[in-house]
Write a protein that holds these residues in place. Structure first.
Motif, PDB file in Angstrom:
ATOM      1  N   GLY A 223      27.742  32.715  53.297  1.00  0.00           N
ATOM      2  CA  GLY A 223      26.839  33.847  53.448  1.00  0.00           C
ATOM      3  C   GLY A 223      27.510  35.192  53.285  1.00  0.00           C
ATOM      4  O   GLY A 223      26.853  36.220  53.302  1.00  0.00           O
ATOM      5  N   GLY A 224      28.822  35.190  53.106  1.00  0.00           N
ATOM      6  CA  GLY A 224      29.542  36.450  52.912  1.00  0.00           C
ATOM      7  C   GLY A 224      29.523  36.850  51.451  1.00  0.00           C
ATOM      8  O   GLY A 224      28.643  36.472  50.681  1.00  0.00           O
ATOM      9  N   LEU A 225      30.513  37.586  51.050  1.00  0.00           N
ATOM     10  CA  LEU A 225      30.609  38.090  49.694  1.00  0.00           C
ATOM     11  C   LEU A 225      31.186  37.024  48.765  1.00  0.00           C
ATOM     12  O   LEU A 225      32.080  36.272  49.145  1.00  0.00           O
ATOM     13  N   TYR A 226      30.661  36.979  47.544  1.00  0.00           N
ATOM     14  CA  TYR A 226      31.139  36.043  46.535  1.00  0.00           C
ATOM     15  C   TYR A 226      31.517  36.822  45.283  1.00  0.00           C
ATOM     16  O   TYR A 226      30.932  37.858  44.989  1.00  0.00           O
ATOM     17  N   GLU A 227      32.499  36.319  44.548  1.00  0.00           N
ATOM     18  CA  GLU A 227      32.846  36.846  43.237  1.00  0.00           C
ATOM     19  C   GLU A 227      32.446  35.807  42.202  1.00  0.00           C
ATOM     20  O   GLU A 227      32.795  34.632  42.331  1.00  0.00           O
TER      21      GLU A 227
ATOM     22  N   VAL B 276      33.850  39.653  35.783  1.00  0.00           N
ATOM     23  CA  VAL B 276      33.863  39.279  37.201  1.00  0.00           C
ATOM     24  C   VAL B 276      33.045  40.314  37.965  1.00  0.00           C
ATOM     25  O   VAL B 276      33.302  41.517  37.882  1.00  0.00           O
ATOM     26  N   ILE B 277      32.050  39.812  38.712  1.00  0.00           N
ATOM     27  CA  ILE B 277      31.127  40.668  39.459  1.00  0.00           C
ATOM     28  C   ILE B 277      30.983  40.085  40.851  1.00  0.00           C
ATOM     29  O   ILE B 277      30.991  38.859  41.013  1.00  0.00           O
ATOM     30  N   ASN B 278      30.823  40.938  41.875  1.00  0.00           N
ATOM     31  CA  ASN B 278      30.553  40.384  43.198  1.00  0.00           C
ATOM     32  C   ASN B 278      29.051  40.359  43.448  1.00  0.00           C
ATOM     33  O   ASN B 278      28.269  40.930  42.697  1.00  0.00           O
ATOM     34  N   THR B 279      28.657  39.688  44.513  1.00  0.00           N
ATOM     35  CA  THR B 279      27.228  39.513  44.793  1.00  0.00           C
ATOM     36  C   THR B 279      26.556  40.788  45.284  1.00  0.00           C
ATOM     37  O   THR B 279      25.345  40.800  45.483  1.00  0.00           O
ATOM     38  N   ARG B 280      27.300  41.839  45.441  1.00  0.00           N
ATOM     39  CA  ARG B 280      26.705  43.149  45.726  1.00  0.00           C
ATOM     40  C   ARG B 280      26.405  43.901  44.435  1.00  0.00           C
ATOM     41  O   ARG B 280      25.951  45.030  44.458  1.00  0.00           O
ATOM     42  N   GLY B 281      26.728  43.284  43.293  1.00  0.00           N
ATOM     43  CA  GLY B 281      26.466  43.892  41.996  1.00  0.00           C
ATOM     44  C   GLY B 281      27.562  44.813  41.513  1.00  0.00           C
ATOM     45  O   GLY B 281      27.371  45.571  40.570  1.00  0.00           O
ATOM     46  N   LYS B 282      28.737  44.738  42.118  1.00  0.00           N
ATOM     47  CA  LYS B 282      29.854  45.590  41.722  1.00  0.00           C
ATOM     48  C   LYS B 282      30.679  44.890  40.638  1.00  0.00           C
ATOM     49  O   LYS B 282      31.060  43.727  40.787  1.00  0.00           O
ATOM     50  N   LEU B 283      30.949  45.617  39.553  1.00  0.00           N
ATOM     51  CA  LEU B 283      31.797  45.112  38.484  1.00  0.00           C
ATOM     52  C   LEU B 283      33.242  45.134  38.980  1.00  0.00           C
ATOM     53  O   LEU B 283      33.777  46.195  39.302  1.00  0.00           O
ATOM     54  N   ILE B 284      33.861  43.978  39.072  1.00  0.00           N
ATOM     55  CA  ILE B 284      35.232  43.861  39.593  1.00  0.00           C
ATOM     56  C   ILE B 284      36.257  43.946  38.475  1.00  0.00           C
ATOM     57  O   ILE B 284      37.239  44.653  38.568  1.00  0.00           O
ATOM     58  N   ASN B 285      36.014  43.187  37.397  1.00  0.00           N
ATOM     59  CA  ASN B 285      36.988  43.095  36.316  1.00  0.00           C
ATOM     60  C   ASN B 285      36.285  42.609  35.056  1.00  0.00           C
ATOM     61  O   ASN B 285      35.232  41.979  35.135  1.00  0.00           O
TER      62      ASN B 285
END
Length: 141
Positions: free
Chosen positions: A88-92, A113-122
């Protein structure tokens, strides 16, 4: 004392006869695909904005990039889902995206690579496909 015994027996009867009832939850899938495939498409589609951003960044310096470069969720692969902080936490989510132009003419392969908050990671460009010339045209399309 008789009242106590009667209350005790009634209490025991209620406890013994109390059955645990588990509610059965059913997932309603109102899509043309199996549930797993539907969840996959929903997840990828929900990440459209950061993937679009990655595609713009990856191809911004490409002088040959065709106009209207885009990507399709149904042609995107989920390579990895990394759980960061427990259930239930954050996922990449690592996706392999195949940008295309016009009538699905492939232009490349990219890893995003994107996290489940919609942030572009890489993001990483993997491959560019050569563009093909169209009939009756001297230029590349």
């Amino acid at each position: 004392m008789n009242k106590f015994a009667v209350l005790l027996m009634v209490g025991m009867l209620l406890v013994i006869s109390n059955r645990t009832v588990n509610a059965k939850t059913e997932t309603i899938n109102e899509a043309d695909t199996e549930l797993c495939e539907t969840v996959k498409m929903a997840l990828i589609s929900s990440l459209r904005e950061p993937v679009d951003k990655a595609i713009v960044e990856i191809y911004k310096d490409d002088k040959n990039v065709p106009e209207g470069l885009t990507w399709a969720s149904y042609d995107t692969e989920i390579l990895k889902i990394k759980q960061l902080y427990g259930i239930g936490g954050l996922y990449e989510i690592t996706l392999k995206v195949y940008p295309y132009y016009r009538a699905h003419m492939g232009y490349g392969e990219d890893e995003v690579v994107i996290n489940t908050r919609g942030k572009l990671i890489n993001y990483k460009h993997l491959k560019t496909y050569p563009r093909t010339a169209t009939k009756g045209s001297d230029s590349l399309i």
